[in-house]
Design an enzyme around this catalytic site. Structure first.
Site, PDB file in Angstrom:
ATOM      1  N   HIS A  91      13.820  28.388  -7.957  1.00 13.75           N
ATOM      2  CA  HIS A  91      15.070  28.219  -7.213  1.00 13.75           C
ATOM      3  C   HIS A  91      14.954  26.824  -6.625  1.00 13.75           C
ATOM      4  CE1 HIS A  91      18.286  29.923  -4.290  1.00 13.75           C
ATOM      5  NE2 HIS A  91      18.091  28.646  -3.934  1.00 13.75           N
ATOM      6  N   THR A  94       6.549  26.292  -8.842  1.00  8.55           N
ATOM      7  CA  THR A  94       6.131  27.693  -8.919  1.00  8.55           C
ATOM      8  C   THR A  94       7.273  28.647  -8.581  1.00  8.55           C
ATOM      9  OG1 THR A  94       5.347  27.629  -6.625  1.00  8.55           O
ATOM     10  CG2 THR A  94       3.729  27.167  -8.342  1.00  8.55           C
ATOM     11  N   GLY A 113       4.145  21.332 -11.152  1.00  7.75           N
ATOM     12  CA  GLY A 113       3.757  22.134  -9.997  1.00  7.75           C
ATOM     13  C   GLY A 113       4.838  23.059  -9.479  1.00  7.75           C
ATOM     14  N   CYS A 147      14.831  36.724  -7.252  1.00  7.85           N
ATOM     15  CA  CYS A 147      14.372  35.377  -6.871  1.00  7.85           C
ATOM     16  C   CYS A 147      13.878  35.401  -5.423  1.00  7.85           C
ATOM     17  CB  CYS A 147      15.520  34.393  -7.041  1.00  7.85           C
ATOM     18  SG  CYS A 147      15.181  32.792  -6.304  1.00  7.85           S
ATOM     19  N   ASP A 163       7.348  25.958   4.919  1.00  9.04           N
ATOM     20  CA  ASP A 163       6.564  26.410   3.770  1.00  9.04           C
ATOM     21  C   ASP A 163       5.439  27.327   4.257  1.00  9.04           C
ATOM     22  OD1 ASP A 163       6.104  25.085   0.653  1.00  9.04           O
ATOM     23  OD2 ASP A 163       4.505  26.305   1.522  1.00  9.04           O
ATOM     24  N   HIS A 222      14.418  23.554  -4.824  1.00 10.20           N
ATOM     25  CA  HIS A 222      14.015  23.308  -3.439  1.00 10.20           C
ATOM     26  C   HIS A 222      13.516  21.883  -3.278  1.00 10.20           C
ATOM     27  CE1 HIS A 222      10.657  25.111  -5.684  1.00 10.20           C
ATOM     28  NE2 HIS A 222       9.861  24.295  -4.998  1.00 10.20           N
ATOM     29  N   HIS A 259      11.083  19.596  -1.012  1.00  9.00           N
ATOM     30  CA  HIS A 259      10.000  19.601  -0.026  1.00  9.00           C
ATOM     31  C   HIS A 259      10.201  18.423   0.930  1.00  9.00           C
ATOM     32  CE1 HIS A 259       7.104  22.323  -2.255  1.00  9.00           C
ATOM     33  NE2 HIS A 259       7.795  21.889  -3.289  1.00  9.00           N
ATOM     34  N   HIS A 305      22.112  29.810  -6.262  1.00 11.55           N
ATOM     35  CA  HIS A 305      20.894  29.782  -7.071  1.00 11.55           C
ATOM     36  C   HIS A 305      21.023  28.770  -8.210  1.00 11.55           C
ATOM     37  CE1 HIS A 305      17.160  31.275  -8.901  1.00 11.55           C
ATOM     38  NE2 HIS A 305      17.761  30.872 -10.012  1.00 11.55           N
ATOM     39  N   CYS A 335      16.168  33.461  -3.033  1.00 13.66           N
ATOM     40  CA  CYS A 335      17.414  34.199  -2.785  1.00 13.66           C
ATOM     41  C   CYS A 335      17.160  35.342  -1.804  1.00 13.66           C
ATOM     42  CB  CYS A 335      18.010  34.713  -4.090  1.00 13.66           C
ATOM     43  SG  CYS A 335      18.808  33.438  -5.104  1.00 13.66           S
TER      44      CYS A 335
END
Ligand code: 5GP
Ligand code: ZN
Length: 112
Positions: free
Chosen positions: A96, A93, A91, A4, A30, A98, A100, A46, A7
């Site tokens: 894991h 991709t 969207g 990952c 990002d 996350h 934004h 994870h 990770c």
């Protein structure tokens, strides 16, 4: 998880511009920012996606949001957007979990 990407960032096998870290969360810029400030907040545990948040692990969702609010106090005092993409059609991709954190410009609603 061995393969990952996020990770690997947690394990420092891939470099990232880290802006915040505690025992359970890592936050970093990002690599392909969609706004002047674009930070990703991830749990160190994870979890594949928001679809895997359940009663047993849901505390992490609140921790991600409160860490984002803390980062934004300093960096984005005028406002910001928080986004969880869930599934490829939305969207996502990197699989894991996350959050934004986006800001530093006017953000249209609804997003494209
Ligand atoms: P998603 O599209 O899954 O919601 O968001 C994944 C985000 O991870 C994207 O905005 C993408 O630019 C970012 N990203 C992908 N690979 C890397 C990387 O190696 N380093 C960093 N810092 N961000 C990455
Ligand atoms: Zn992972």
């Amino acid at each position: 998880m061995d393969n990952c990407l996020f990770c690997k960032i947690i394990r420092r096998e891939i470099p990232a511009e880290i802006v915040f870290e505690n025992e359970e969360i890592l936050a970093f810029r990002d690599i392909n920012p969609q706004a002047p400030e674009h930070i990703l907040l991830i749990p160190k545990e994870h979890i594949n996606s928001p679809a895997e948040i359940n009663e047993a692990n849901s505390r992490i969702a609140g921790s991600l949001v409160s860490a984002a609010a803390e980062i934004a106090k300093d960096k984005l005092p005028d406002g910001y957007r928080l986004v969880f993409n869930c599934g490829e059609i939305a969207g996502q991709t990197v699989f894991h979990l996350h959050l934004h954190l986006l800001g530093g410009r006017s953000l249209n609603w609804p997003p494209g």
